[in-house]
Design an enzyme around this catalytic site. Structure first.
Site, PDB file in Angstrom:
ATOM      1  N   TYR A  27       0.855  -1.188   0.000  1.00 28.99           N
ATOM      2  CA  TYR A  27       0.000   0.000   0.000  1.00 28.99           C
ATOM      3  C   TYR A  27       0.886   1.230   0.000  1.00 28.99           C
ATOM      4  O   TYR A  27       1.900   1.282   0.706  1.00 28.99           O
ATOM      5  CB  TYR A  27      -0.907   0.025   1.237  1.00 28.99           C
ATOM      6  CG  TYR A  27      -1.711   1.303   1.337  1.00 28.99           C
ATOM      7  CD1 TYR A  27      -2.948   1.421   0.714  1.00 28.99           C
ATOM      8  CD2 TYR A  27      -1.221   2.403   2.044  1.00 28.99           C
ATOM      9  CE1 TYR A  27      -3.678   2.592   0.793  1.00 28.99           C
ATOM     10  CE2 TYR A  27      -1.943   3.584   2.128  1.00 28.99           C
ATOM     11  CZ  TYR A  27      -3.170   3.671   1.497  1.00 28.99           C
ATOM     12  OH  TYR A  27      -3.881   4.848   1.561  1.00 28.99           O
ATOM     13  N   GLU A  59      -3.133   7.910  -4.086  1.00 24.11           N
ATOM     14  CA  GLU A  59      -3.024   6.591  -3.471  1.00 24.11           C
ATOM     15  C   GLU A  59      -2.819   5.500  -4.516  1.00 24.11           C
ATOM     16  O   GLU A  59      -3.446   5.537  -5.579  1.00 24.11           O
ATOM     17  CB  GLU A  59      -4.300   6.301  -2.666  1.00 24.11           C
ATOM     18  CG  GLU A  59      -4.354   4.929  -2.019  1.00 24.11           C
ATOM     19  CD  GLU A  59      -5.701   4.672  -1.381  1.00 24.11           C
ATOM     20  OE1 GLU A  59      -5.799   4.843  -0.152  1.00 24.11           O
ATOM     21  OE2 GLU A  59      -6.658   4.313  -2.103  1.00 24.11           O
TER      22      GLU A  59
END
Length: 386
Positions: free
Chosen positions: A109, A197
């Site tokens: 992530y 992101e």
């Protein structure tokens, strides 16, 4: 302003972050031309909507043949996706993104966000990619690593390498992820983003990193510096009332209550909503017409409030400084007559041209209740809507 995945990936690609080959499908009529340009199968067909949790809601499908690809596209176009972020009303799929499926050994992530407490961007990463980051942050905060980003100079190579090392990476993978980290911060700053992101960031068996998904939000207040970004806005994904307010030049945010608010000044608008809550009501919106609105803007703002079916009453609270009370009064009268207003209306006016404003309202024939101060106004509108 939120971007679709394919738009965010184009931004990543511009700074050198690897992304899978793919093409957006904006209409089923374009399917024949798009399929001719696609990379070899297999493919991932992704709904392009401004919400997370698409996979769990059935918005991401796999296809290995042209027939499967066409079937997947037809099943997704027009489909209503209901996710944890959308609520029960869901969102309708109007665009797709078709990209080459990837085989990866590991998922990470990676995100750059604005840390408002520290007043600077921060890189946030985890070795546990592909998960709901909110769940991870709540249950396993130690799984997240952070690195501050200098707003002027960005992230240094040493900082990027350090963050990658804290994820347990080494050798070729460390260098690849370090490059992604540094370029992610670069793109964040260059685009005046508030969120950028990558989840997941896939790691291939050859040690390369590839952005398998991307999410990006650009600060609306910085759009004047990015004329190219104006074309990225998807009005179909936004609340229609928010769009109307933006076009009218007023600040509006829809809420879940039943009392519509029209106020001039953000601080006064917040105080108005607070007092409505104190007296037992719930505001249906935040609406700041600003200090320089004209009659047309005020009229449209009032129409926007009344377009919300949840609104059972309206409180107008104006303290005229730059804003003149007679302008507000004319806007209220014009909008109320246009929509044949039949719900309770409480008005509190003070300041510049207040006598003229009150006279306009008194002579309008509208059914309204005047209040001498904000506390009385809040009490009256809450009582009138019970």
């Amino acid at each position: 302003m939120k971007l679709h995945e394919y738009q965010a990936k184009a931004v990543l690609q511009q700074v050198g972050i690897p992304v899978p080959a793919g093409i957006p499908l904006l209409s089923l009529d374009d399917f024949p031309s798009v399929i001719a340009k696609l990379p070899p199968p297999a493919w991932v067909v992704k709904a392009q909507v401004h919400t997370g949790g698409r996979g769990k809601a059935g918005g991401i499908l796999m296809a290995k043949t042209n027939a499967e690809l066409e079937a997947a596209a037809k099943s997704l176009f027009g489909k209503k996706l209901v996710t944890a972020q959308t609520g029960p009303e869901g969102v309708v799929v109007r665009k797709l993104y078709i990209e080459q499926a990837q085989t990866v050994q590991r998922e990470l992530y990676m995100a750059c966000v604005l840390d408002r407490a520290k007043g600077q961007p921060v890189l946030m990463a985890s070795a546990q990619g592909g998960m709901d980051i909110e769940e991870l942050a709540h249950n396993r905060r130690e799984a997240l690593v952070f690195e501050p980003v200098d707003p002027s100079n960005g992230l240094t190579a040493e900082q990027a390498r350090s963050l990658a090392q804290r994820l347990g990476l080494q050798d070729k993978v460390l260098e690849s992820v370090g490059s992604v980290v540094q370029n992610l911060a670069k793109a964040f700053l260059a685009q005046d983003a508030s969120l950028l992101e990558i989840n997941p960031l896939g790691l291939t068996s050859q040690g390369f990193a590839v952005a398998m998904d991307a999410k990006m939000t650009i600060d609306d207040n910085a759009l004047f510096r990015h004329p190219e970004a104006q074309g990225w806005r998807d009005l179909a994904e936004e609340n229609p009332l928010d769009v109307r307010a933006s076009q009218a030049g007023v600040n509006y945010i829809a809420l879940s209550g039943s009392i519509g608010c029209m106020v001039n000044g953000a601080g006064l608008a917040m105080a108005t909503m607070d007092l409505i809550k104190v007296h037992g009501g719930d505001p249906a919106n935040f609406l700041d017409v600003g200090g320089g609105a004209n009659t047309q803007q005020v009229t449209e703002a009032f129409r926007i409030i009344l377009s919300d079916s949840k609104v059972k009453g309206v409180l107008v609270n104006i303290f005229g400084g730059i804003m003149k009370c007679d302008v507000i009064a004319n806007g209220i009268v014009a909008a109320a007559r246009d929509v044949h207003m039949e719900i309770p209306l409480v008005v509190r006016l003070e300041g510049t041209n207040v006598d003229e404003g009150r006279k306009i309202l008194q002579e309008s024939g509208l059914k309204l209740t005047a209040a001498k101060d904000l506390t009385e106004a809040a009490e009256k509108i809450v009582a009138a809507t019970r």
